[in-house]
Design an enzyme around this catalytic site. Structure first.
Site, mmCIF file in Angstrom:
data_model
loop_
_atom_site.group_PDB
_atom_site.id
_atom_site.type_symbol
_atom_site.label_atom_id
_atom_site.label_comp_id
_atom_site.label_asym_id
_atom_site.label_seq_id
_atom_site.Cartn_x
_atom_site.Cartn_y
_atom_site.Cartn_z
ATOM 1 N N GLU A 125 0.806 -1.234 0.000
ATOM 2 C CA GLU A 125 0.000 0.000 0.000
ATOM 3 C C GLU A 125 0.829 1.269 0.000
ATOM 4 O OE1 GLU A 125 -2.413 -0.666 3.414
ATOM 5 O OE2 GLU A 125 -3.554 -2.247 2.408
ATOM 6 N N GLY A 149 6.572 -7.384 -8.874
ATOM 7 C CA GLY A 149 6.919 -5.962 -8.901
ATOM 8 C C GLY A 149 8.202 -5.785 -9.684
ATOM 9 N N ASP A 151 12.350 -3.938 -9.809
ATOM 10 C CA ASP A 151 13.584 -4.066 -9.034
ATOM 11 C C ASP A 151 13.460 -3.395 -7.663
ATOM 12 O OD1 ASP A 151 14.780 -5.405 -11.138
ATOM 13 O OD2 ASP A 151 15.458 -3.548 -12.081
ATOM 14 N N GLU A 156 13.180 -4.123 -1.745
ATOM 15 C CA GLU A 156 12.524 -4.037 -0.429
ATOM 16 C C GLU A 156 12.487 -5.405 0.244
ATOM 17 O OE1 GLU A 156 8.922 -2.230 0.422
ATOM 18 O OE2 GLU A 156 9.265 -0.441 -0.789
ATOM 19 N N SER A 194 9.201 -1.493 -14.298
ATOM 20 C CA SER A 194 9.501 -0.754 -15.525
ATOM 21 C C SER A 194 10.698 -1.350 -16.255
ATOM 22 C CB SER A 194 9.798 0.707 -15.198
ATOM 23 O OG SER A 194 8.765 1.241 -14.435
ATOM 24 N N THR A 195 11.694 -1.787 -15.497
ATOM 25 C CA THR A 195 12.897 -2.320 -16.155
ATOM 26 C C THR A 195 13.111 -3.803 -15.864
ATOM 27 O OG1 THR A 195 14.115 -1.304 -14.332
ATOM 28 C CG2 THR A 195 14.232 -0.207 -16.449
ATOM 29 N N ASP A 430 18.881 0.721 -7.508
ATOM 30 C CA ASP A 430 17.766 -0.140 -7.927
ATOM 31 C C ASP A 430 16.496 0.677 -8.140
ATOM 32 O OD1 ASP A 430 19.149 -2.470 -8.077
ATOM 33 O OD2 ASP A 430 18.383 -3.355 -6.241
#
Ligand SMILES: Nc1ncnc2c1ncn2[C@@H]1O[C@H](COP(=O)(O)OP(=O)(O)OP(=O)(O)O)[C@@H](O)[C@H]1O
Length: 466
Positions: A125, A149, A151, A156, A194-195, A430
């Site tokens: 969240e 998710g 990188d 995390e 994204s990457t 990252d």
């Protein structure tokens, strides 16, 4: 048989064979009805390192024979103790194109159900949610932690698990010389960012089904993690890339344009390439004798990583300290090749996932034309940065970076804070911003275990360094 995902009784009692299974009225090994067929779910490797899920229905007129086959295959699969049976899974609904939840529902959950993996799913969240959860939750029941998710989300998870293990073993992570402990739980990486450079480097593809299949297979490999310290404090652990200068400026700028999605990187990237800023700095590194350009590609059964896993590489006595100073467009510490779909070779295509080293790629401040040349190389399917005349590459076990304006300021108070700020960049770690310029990076060899059978083939083979 190692490519089998699951076995189920056939349509005598199953409605939707591909996704949801109707639970049998009693235990699966003692059915009250007598099925005369069963479904074998398995994975098939395809081109470009992709794996796909398939199933075949097998029939026999004698239900006892079917029951015996199912039991034998189930016993075999149960014997594969490295396969996770219960996982904690984080979904970042916010990363990349915001498809995390869709990927979970459409691609991941069905496969986990087929494989009989009990999954506790948690939608993140806020920033830091996955990390904080891992620091406080009861993890004793779980066999693995998985994230859907990019990188940043994976970072995390890694930070949460390693800090938790450090706390449990009373190791101070702020001590940059401490040997950080390996977390008990392996990690699964399902790309939706994204990457997605970590998923790409591990599996050789960012295909979601492939990533889920690697988790079900349960085979894992040791992944190097690098720590970033500053002022005797651990700032972060990273798995992919730490970058100062151009990419630091891009990530700082692009945060303002998150609403654009992954296009924000193109927009900020263009602005910063035109700005062509250079940053003075000094790098002090403990270099490994193996130079990246002469190294092999890191794929399945990589001998260099296997040697490091068994600690059969003589250590620091064969490394030597080097110092490099200058004005840089970019300073990078690549923990992995950092390839992605836009940059198939990545920053350092010969970087290894588990050899205890980072590849330090220094891009000198040069002309706008050369910056474009470098970007073209980065998007090339064949060429690397290694041989560009304004790029220097080292393989290092640790390194420090000091921004030279900071050094000047220590000796002279004439430099105003404003000038100082504009002459400093930030680190892109990252995909997250680290403000401190002066940092110490140390590689922790194979600190975490990640699910992957690795890529069978280099993503794009090349024949020479021209
Ligand atoms: N619900 C949320 N709202 C806002 N941010 C979130 C939320 N959940 C997670 N985050 C944060 O979003 C950040 C970016 O996510 P992630 O890295 O997965 O995507 P990305 O930046 O698009 O991809 P990549 O890192 O591969 O380029 C993470 O650092 C994470 O802390």
């Amino acid at each position: 048989m190692t490519d089998v995902l699951a076995v189920r009784y056939g349509d005598d009692w199953i409605h939707e064979v591909n996704v949801k299974e109707k639970q049998p009225p009693t235990s699966p090994t003692s059915p009250t009805v007598c099925p005369t067929n069963f479904i074998l779910h398995y994975a098939v490797p395809g081109p470009k390192n992709k794996w796909s899920h398939h199933s075949v229905t097998m029939s026999h007129t004698d239900p006892r024979q079917v029951a015996s086959w199912v039991k034998t295959i189930r016993n075999y699969l149960m014997g594969l103790s490295h396969r996770p049976r219960k996982i904690l899974l984080f979904v970042n609904p916010f990363g990349g194109k915001k498809k995390g939840l869709k990927i979970w529902e459409k691609d991941v959950q069905p496969l986990m159900t087929i494989a009989g993996i009990d999954t506790k799913m948690l939608v993140t969240e806020r920033v830091g949610h996955a990390r904080d959860t891992l620091l406080s939750a009861d993890l004793s029941d779980f066999h693995a932690v998985v994230c859907i998710g990019g990188d940043g989300t994976l970072a995390e998870v890694i930070n949460g698990l390693v800090l938790r293990a450090s706390r449990d073993r009373q190791i101070d992570p702020n001590n940059s010389e401490a040997d950080l402990p390996t977390p008990r739980l392996p990690i699964g990486v399902i790309p939706s960012g994204s990457t997605d450079t970590v998923a790409y480097s591990l599996h050789g593809t960012t295909d979601v089904q492939t990533a889920a299949i690697h988790i079900i297979f349960g085979d894992n490999t040791g992944l190097d993690i690098s720590s970033v310290h500053s002022d005797r404090r651990l700032l972060r652990l990273y798995a992919s890339m730490l970058s100062y200068g151009y990419l630091g400026d891009v990530i700082r700028d692009s945060e303002k344009f998150r609403w654009m999605g992954p296009q924000r990187y193109d927009y900020s990237g263009f602005k910063k390439i035109v700005a062509n800023k250079g940053y003075e700095g000094e790098i002090h590194l403990l270099s490994d004798p193996c130079h990246p350009a002469t190294s092999t590609r890191c794929i399945k059964n990589c001998t260099r990583c296997l040697q490091h896993m068994h600690n059969s590489i003589p250590d620091k006595e064969i490394s030597r300290w080097l110092t490099v100073r200058g004005k840089f467009f970019m300073v990078n510490g690549a923990n992995l090749s950092c390839g992605c779909s836009r940059s198939p070779m990545g920053f350092s295509p010969h970087c290894h996932v588990g050899d205890g080293c980072v590849d330090v790629i220094l891009v000198r401040h040069t002309s706008f034309f050369n910056n474009i040349r470098m970007l073209l190389r980065l998007s090339s399917k064949q060429k690397t940065l290694y041989d560009l005349p304004f790029v220097e590459v080292y393989r290092a076990r640790e390194f420090t970076f000091r921004a030279l304006p900071t050094l000047h300021m220590q000796s002279s108070n004439e430099i105003s804070n404003r000038y100082l700020k504009s002459s400093l960049s930030v680190w892109n770690c990252d995909g997250e911003v680290i403000d401190s310029s002066n940092v110490k990076i140390r590689v922790h060899c194979q600190l975490v275990n990640v699910f992957t059978r690795r890529a069978q083939e280099p993503v794009h083979d090349r024949t020479c360094f021209c």
